[in-house]
Design a protein around this motif. Sequence first.
Motif, PDB file in Angstrom:
ATOM      1  N   LEU B  97       0.840  -1.203   0.000  1.00  0.00           N
ATOM      2  CA  LEU B  97       0.000   0.000   0.000  1.00  0.00           C
ATOM      3  C   LEU B  97       0.871   1.248   0.000  1.00  0.00           C
ATOM      4  O   LEU B  97       0.647   2.199  -0.763  1.00  0.00           O
ATOM      5  CB  LEU B  97      -0.899  -0.022   1.243  1.00  0.00           C
ATOM      6  CG  LEU B  97      -1.845   1.159   1.440  1.00  0.00           C
ATOM      7  CD1 LEU B  97      -2.910   1.162   0.348  1.00  0.00           C
ATOM      8  CD2 LEU B  97      -2.523   1.106   2.806  1.00  0.00           C
ATOM      9  N   MET B  98       1.906   1.245   0.851  1.00  0.00           N
ATOM     10  CA  MET B  98       2.777   2.430   0.943  1.00  0.00           C
ATOM     11  C   MET B  98       3.567   2.634  -0.343  1.00  0.00           C
ATOM     12  O   MET B  98       3.793   3.756  -0.763  1.00  0.00           O
ATOM     13  CB  MET B  98       3.713   2.300   2.139  1.00  0.00           C
ATOM     14  CG  MET B  98       2.974   2.513   3.450  1.00  0.00           C
ATOM     15  SD  MET B  98       4.091   2.663   4.860  1.00  0.00           S
ATOM     16  CE  MET B  98       4.649   0.990   5.014  1.00  0.00           C
ATOM     17  N   ARG B  99       3.970   1.519  -0.958  1.00  0.00           N
ATOM     18  CA  ARG B  99       4.691   1.631  -2.221  1.00  0.00           C
ATOM     19  C   ARG B  99       3.804   2.310  -3.262  1.00  0.00           C
ATOM     20  O   ARG B  99       4.242   3.212  -3.985  1.00  0.00           O
ATOM     21  CB  ARG B  99       5.101   0.222  -2.685  1.00  0.00           C
ATOM     22  CG  ARG B  99       5.908   0.198  -3.985  1.00  0.00           C
ATOM     23  CD  ARG B  99       6.270  -1.227  -4.403  1.00  0.00           C
ATOM     24  NE  ARG B  99       5.152  -2.143  -4.438  1.00  0.00           N
ATOM     25  CZ  ARG B  99       4.174  -2.130  -5.354  1.00  0.00           C
ATOM     26  NH1 ARG B  99       4.200  -1.247  -6.336  1.00  0.00           N
ATOM     27  NH2 ARG B  99       3.173  -2.993  -5.298  1.00  0.00           N
ATOM     28  N   GLN B 100       2.536   1.919  -3.298  1.00  0.00           N
ATOM     29  CA  GLN B 100       1.623   2.520  -4.270  1.00  0.00           C
ATOM     30  C   GLN B 100       1.382   3.998  -3.989  1.00  0.00           C
ATOM     31  O   GLN B 100       1.076   4.771  -4.886  1.00  0.00           O
ATOM     32  CB  GLN B 100       0.299   1.769  -4.276  1.00  0.00           C
ATOM     33  CG  GLN B 100       0.407   0.381  -4.881  1.00  0.00           C
ATOM     34  CD  GLN B 100      -0.944  -0.313  -4.917  1.00  0.00           C
ATOM     35  OE1 GLN B 100      -1.921   0.245  -5.378  1.00  0.00           O
ATOM     36  NE2 GLN B 100      -0.987  -1.528  -4.413  1.00  0.00           N
ATOM     37  N   ASN B 105       1.183   9.491 -10.121  1.00  0.00           N
ATOM     38  CA  ASN B 105       0.107   9.534 -11.114  1.00  0.00           C
ATOM     39  C   ASN B 105      -1.173   8.861 -10.635  1.00  0.00           C
ATOM     40  O   ASN B 105      -2.219   8.992 -11.259  1.00  0.00           O
ATOM     41  CB  ASN B 105       0.545   8.818 -12.405  1.00  0.00           C
ATOM     42  CG  ASN B 105       1.719   9.525 -13.031  1.00  0.00           C
ATOM     43  OD1 ASN B 105       1.762  10.754 -13.057  1.00  0.00           O
ATOM     44  ND2 ASN B 105       2.676   8.750 -13.523  1.00  0.00           N
ATOM     45  N   ALA B 106      -1.066   8.108  -9.536  1.00  0.00           N
ATOM     46  CA  ALA B 106      -2.215   7.306  -9.123  1.00  0.00           C
ATOM     47  C   ALA B 106      -3.280   8.160  -8.442  1.00  0.00           C
ATOM     48  O   ALA B 106      -2.971   9.172  -7.805  1.00  0.00           O
ATOM     49  CB  ALA B 106      -1.769   6.190  -8.197  1.00  0.00           C
ATOM     50  N   ILE B 107      -4.515   7.739  -8.590  1.00  0.00           N
ATOM     51  CA  ILE B 107      -5.603   8.316  -7.809  1.00  0.00           C
ATOM     52  C   ILE B 107      -5.592   7.592  -6.475  1.00  0.00           C
ATOM     53  O   ILE B 107      -5.836   6.386  -6.398  1.00  0.00           O
ATOM     54  CB  ILE B 107      -6.939   8.140  -8.546  1.00  0.00           C
ATOM     55  CG1 ILE B 107      -6.851   8.920  -9.863  1.00  0.00           C
ATOM     56  CG2 ILE B 107      -8.105   8.632  -7.702  1.00  0.00           C
ATOM     57  CD1 ILE B 107      -8.097   8.877 -10.683  1.00  0.00           C
ATOM     58  N   GLN B 108      -5.260   8.305  -5.417  1.00  0.00           N
ATOM     59  CA  GLN B 108      -5.008   7.701  -4.115  1.00  0.00           C
ATOM     60  C   GLN B 108      -6.301   7.566  -3.331  1.00  0.00           C
ATOM     61  O   GLN B 108      -6.727   8.499  -2.662  1.00  0.00           O
ATOM     62  CB  GLN B 108      -4.017   8.568  -3.326  1.00  0.00           C
ATOM     63  CG  GLN B 108      -2.700   8.832  -4.022  1.00  0.00           C
ATOM     64  CD  GLN B 108      -1.754   7.644  -3.980  1.00  0.00           C
ATOM     65  OE1 GLN B 108      -1.991   6.692  -3.234  1.00  0.00           O
ATOM     66  NE2 GLN B 108      -0.690   7.687  -4.776  1.00  0.00           N
ATOM     67  N   LEU B 109      -6.905   6.403  -3.390  1.00  0.00           N
ATOM     68  CA  LEU B 109      -8.125   6.189  -2.612  1.00  0.00           C
ATOM     69  C   LEU B 109      -7.869   5.265  -1.423  1.00  0.00           C
ATOM     70  O   LEU B 109      -8.761   4.984  -0.650  1.00  0.00           O
ATOM     71  CB  LEU B 109      -9.209   5.583  -3.514  1.00  0.00           C
ATOM     72  CG  LEU B 109      -9.633   6.462  -4.706  1.00  0.00           C
ATOM     73  CD1 LEU B 109     -10.570   5.699  -5.629  1.00  0.00           C
ATOM     74  CD2 LEU B 109     -10.297   7.744  -4.222  1.00  0.00           C
ATOM     75  N   GLU B 422      -4.230   0.499 -13.632  1.00  0.00           N
ATOM     76  CA  GLU B 422      -5.012   1.669 -14.061  1.00  0.00           C
ATOM     77  C   GLU B 422      -4.659   2.906 -13.214  1.00  0.00           C
ATOM     78  O   GLU B 422      -5.370   3.914 -13.265  1.00  0.00           O
ATOM     79  CB  GLU B 422      -6.506   1.370 -13.888  1.00  0.00           C
ATOM     80  CG  GLU B 422      -6.991   0.134 -14.615  1.00  0.00           C
ATOM     81  CD  GLU B 422      -7.888   0.503 -15.787  1.00  0.00           C
ATOM     82  OE1 GLU B 422      -7.764   1.643 -16.293  1.00  0.00           O
ATOM     83  OE2 GLU B 422      -8.698  -0.348 -16.179  1.00  0.00           O
ATOM     84  N   ASP B 423      -3.600   2.803 -12.403  1.00  0.00           N
ATOM     85  CA  ASP B 423      -3.209   3.902 -11.510  1.00  0.00           C
ATOM     86  C   ASP B 423      -4.310   4.301 -10.536  1.00  0.00           C
ATOM     87  O   ASP B 423      -4.562   5.486 -10.288  1.00  0.00           O
ATOM     88  CB  ASP B 423      -2.764   5.128 -12.325  1.00  0.00           C
ATOM     89  CG  ASP B 423      -1.353   4.958 -12.881  1.00  0.00           C
ATOM     90  OD1 ASP B 423      -0.586   4.154 -12.314  1.00  0.00           O
ATOM     91  OD2 ASP B 423      -1.026   5.621 -13.868  1.00  0.00           O
ATOM     92  N   ILE B 424      -4.965   3.293 -10.006  1.00  0.00           N
ATOM     93  CA  ILE B 424      -5.954   3.557  -8.957  1.00  0.00           C
ATOM     94  C   ILE B 424      -5.520   2.784  -7.716  1.00  0.00           C
ATOM     95  O   ILE B 424      -5.280   1.579  -7.779  1.00  0.00           O
ATOM     96  CB  ILE B 424      -7.367   3.098  -9.376  1.00  0.00           C
ATOM     97  CG1 ILE B 424      -7.826   3.902 -10.595  1.00  0.00           C
ATOM     98  CG2 ILE B 424      -8.368   3.258  -8.225  1.00  0.00           C
ATOM     99  CD1 ILE B 424      -9.079   3.350 -11.244  1.00  0.00           C
ATOM    100  N   GLN B 425      -5.383   3.512  -6.598  1.00  0.00           N
ATOM    101  CA  GLN B 425      -4.922   2.870  -5.374  1.00  0.00           C
ATOM    102  C   GLN B 425      -6.072   2.741  -4.391  1.00  0.00           C
ATOM    103  O   GLN B 425      -6.771   3.722  -4.099  1.00  0.00           O
ATOM    104  CB  GLN B 425      -3.778   3.714  -4.781  1.00  0.00           C
ATOM    105  CG  GLN B 425      -3.142   3.118  -3.550  1.00  0.00           C
ATOM    106  CD  GLN B 425      -3.136   4.091  -2.378  1.00  0.00           C
ATOM    107  OE1 GLN B 425      -3.964   4.983  -2.316  1.00  0.00           O
ATOM    108  NE2 GLN B 425      -2.206   3.899  -1.470  1.00  0.00           N
ATOM    109  N   ILE B 426      -6.290   1.526  -3.887  1.00  0.00           N
ATOM    110  CA  ILE B 426      -7.286   1.290  -2.833  1.00  0.00           C
ATOM    111  C   ILE B 426      -6.582   0.579  -1.679  1.00  0.00           C
ATOM    112  O   ILE B 426      -5.464   0.121  -1.824  1.00  0.00           O
ATOM    113  CB  ILE B 426      -8.446   0.389  -3.325  1.00  0.00           C
ATOM    114  CG1 ILE B 426      -7.877  -0.950  -3.842  1.00  0.00           C
ATOM    115  CG2 ILE B 426      -9.280   1.093  -4.398  1.00  0.00           C
ATOM    116  CD1 ILE B 426      -8.904  -2.046  -3.995  1.00  0.00           C
ATOM    117  N   GLY B 448     -10.335  14.024  -0.549  1.00  0.00           N
ATOM    118  CA  GLY B 448     -10.070  14.942  -1.654  1.00  0.00           C
ATOM    119  C   GLY B 448     -11.338  15.448  -2.310  1.00  0.00           C
ATOM    120  O   GLY B 448     -12.377  14.786  -2.259  1.00  0.00           O
ATOM    121  N   VAL B 449     -11.257  16.618  -2.921  1.00  0.00           N
ATOM    122  CA  VAL B 449     -12.426  17.205  -3.579  1.00  0.00           C
ATOM    123  C   VAL B 449     -12.882  16.269  -4.705  1.00  0.00           C
ATOM    124  O   VAL B 449     -12.106  15.917  -5.581  1.00  0.00           O
ATOM    125  CB  VAL B 449     -12.075  18.606  -4.126  1.00  0.00           C
ATOM    126  CG1 VAL B 449     -13.262  19.196  -4.888  1.00  0.00           C
ATOM    127  CG2 VAL B 449     -11.666  19.519  -2.972  1.00  0.00           C
TER     128      VAL B 449
END
Lengths: 471, 471
Positions: B97-100, B105-109, B422-426, B448-449
């Motif tokens: 998780l921390m690596r991501q 560029n990732a959307i950090q969710l 897809e550069d999405i982090q969960i 985030g907004v």
Amino acid sequence: MTRYLNLAEYISSRIEQGLYGPGERLPSVRALSLEHGVSLTTVQQAYRVLESSGLAIPKPKSGYFVPAGRRLPELPKMGRPSLRPVDISQWDLVQDLMRQEQNANAIQLGCGMPDTTAPTLKPLLTALARISRRSDSPSLQYNHLQGVLTLREQIARLGVDSGCRLTPAEIVVTSGCQEALSIAIRALCEPGDIVAIASPCFHGIIQLLKAAGLKALEIPTDPVTGISLEAMEMALEQWPIKAIQLTPNCNNPLGYIMPDDRKRAMIRLAQRYDVPIIEDDIYGDLAFRYPRPRTLKSFDDDGRVLLCSSFSKTLAPGLRIGWIAPGRYLPQVLHMKYVGSGTTATQPQLAVAEFIAKGHYLPHLRRMRKQYQRHRDLMTEWVSRYLPEGTRVSKPQGGFTLWVELPDEFDTYTLNRLLEAEDIQIANGNIFSAAGKYRNCLRLNFAGVPNRKIEQAINKIGLAVAQLLPA
Amino acid sequence: MTRYLNLAEYISSRIEQGLYGPGERLPSVRALSLEHGVSLTTVQQAYRVLESSGLAIPKPKSGYFVPAGRRLPELPKMGRPSLRPVDISQWDLVQDLMRQEQNANAIQLGCGMPDTTAPTLKPLLTALARISRRSDSPSLQYNHLQGVLTLREQIARLGVDSGCRLTPAEIVVTSGCQEALSIAIRALCEPGDIVAIASPCFHGIIQLLKAAGLKALEIPTDPVTGISLEAMEMALEQWPIKAIQLTPNCNNPLGYIMPDDRKRAMIRLAQRYDVPIIEDDIYGDLAFRYPRPRTLKSFDDDGRVLLCSSFSKTLAPGLRIGWIAPGRYLPQVLHMKYVGSGTTATQPQLAVAEFIAKGHYLPHLRRMRKQYQRHRDLMTEWVSRYLPEGTRVSKPQGGFTLWVELPDEFDTYTLNRLLEAEDIQIANGNIFSAAGKYRNCLRLNFAGVPNRKIEQAINKIGLAVAQLLPA
């Protein structure tokens, strides 16, 4: 640094090397002026500095002389700690020391504070302020668990000066050196384990062992060459030692620098018994000699040294920026860092990285090294002058703490009570021992600019000691 | 906050309270304009906000209606953890998780980052910059081991809002809440001890137990009322539990607020079995309701609660300013603080103290509470819209994390691999369990907004989930 101070240092090092013996005449003002291409006034100023440090005395119409009766005080004796692993006490005394640090009126000679008033630190404050105002607000956000990359790059670069080849990926930034040491201990040891330490040893390490439920095995230590390798070998032979903690450079409290051949031998010993070494190098950059001494880590070829350091003594402790290069123990260290405090604050990391990258660090170090060396000479002179005959004093090779040894039966605890009433704070020797040895010793900080008040404080310490000494 | 957002919130709370049922007509634009004394445009803007959150649908020439098919997604089921103390795994997944998080560029969710872009934080940055430039350079120096007094005074003052009467002398400032939790655990436990935790539970706590050699006993937890007191009592009866760790307010990850009567009962239970409670209140000030909920500590009459918190979620995590009010365990906590990292950095403490003292904290909280509540509604709407039928979603009462539960057999590990491309982090659900339960769950950050990119990310998550679901 000003010219006259440079010159004073030049002359004093000549005296120390024995070029001018006790009672001998020092070079004339005119000769030095010609030799060094400086004004007569500069030479006279230099001699006045030497005079106030007790290194030169003026004789009317004949010039300056090395004091005839001048002899350096004797060095402290080799420590004689208990030769068994011990449970740790003295936390109440450490708290006492910290309580006294809160007395704003006291002359603080017991603490480990560096001088943070040097003008060479200005760019650091500017960097802190600028980073606070950056529009992307990096100060507010988490960063990498290992710390800001630009800072790790600078730390790796500085490592070269101590003989280390480090990459940023091998470094973890911490909240000061204390967190680095704490992480190292916790990554290696479990309650009941034995850790070998030098004797005397910084109280922060001793208390850390106590908090982690460990036993300390104190190793006799020479005030000039450091830990006894013979005693260390015997200890390794006799006890299941889980880790060794050492501060080989500009040791706190003794000030020694372990010679390179002994460092190398120490590493071989650790390899032979397969024990990791936790090296504290927090004062290493403040060695009076240049280039600075090598670390144990620089002799380590199988990743067993966990090198801990910080900018708390070289720059400022309030930043809380330290680091650890844990060798093969990186995975355990990262886990301990994550659970212990998460990431380290971003803004001071960026500020320190900028300060080093812009070339401010080395000039600041040069200034502080020379300043602390001058202060050491002056403090040693005052201690010799005002404390009773027979007082032994360390000769630190770096850093800013002096170790003073009084007769064996002396108890600095009572001394401390007397001095507290006079608003003078010292560090009792026994907090530097796991078993409470060194009651007859004290540690004095000489970081601050020496002035009349500090001289008076040393004078008062001398009077109080005399009062307490058995007749 | 702007008028139309206030109005949108007013209407949405009326819908939630059931004043307007599914399919019913909402008040006309003109009626609301008259009732609230705002312009027609303001009402129209408010309705557009509700429309985008799926709370209102416009019908041509008839006005706005509550969606007929609108129903809230079901809440997650009560956790069914293993009912025995377990050794802890999952560190590799936390590292993952921390690596991501390092992927810019990732959307950090998946992370726990608050929104630090609010203009109400400006005075904090100004304070940081001003303190850096102060001529007495407090930024550079050590301070009191317990932390800067002015900050402890402000923390004590804020404690009143959660029903606590604290004095500055009872508070210790730490490097973030993580250090507070770490100190608390180490002050109370020894390797092999059992600690009871909620299930699911913040991974920082679970990993902390692992690092300290402790076993975790996960207690089933209701997504609305928190930990099951019945299960807790059985566990206390059956196992030698050394400490209980709870996050009763705006729980991470579930978002519940434990009702006051259950908090009181929890304290009675702890007293009956004489067990200390480590309370994490890090999100407590971000409860959507006002006044904010009480802490367990506020019901504690014999000093057994160690209250841990920080300004990392309310202000900014990069400051690393947390604190602990450890009740009767203050002496042990001070020792752990001293050996763990020494004093806490001075400058951010002074800046936060100034920010609160000058009255900036409460307006900032008001803004963030409303913002996060709006984001929660929108995120819930998106998750209901884009994730498959049957997806369960928590209804957080504060903070900024949403807990999403997929069918039992679902594995978010595979989902994560798909999304990473897809550069999405969960955050995978199983890092919130000591034994790796909740593989079918995930945690989403909604700080985030919300924007088109985030909506698209949720859409992609929905598609990936559908793809992985068994046919």
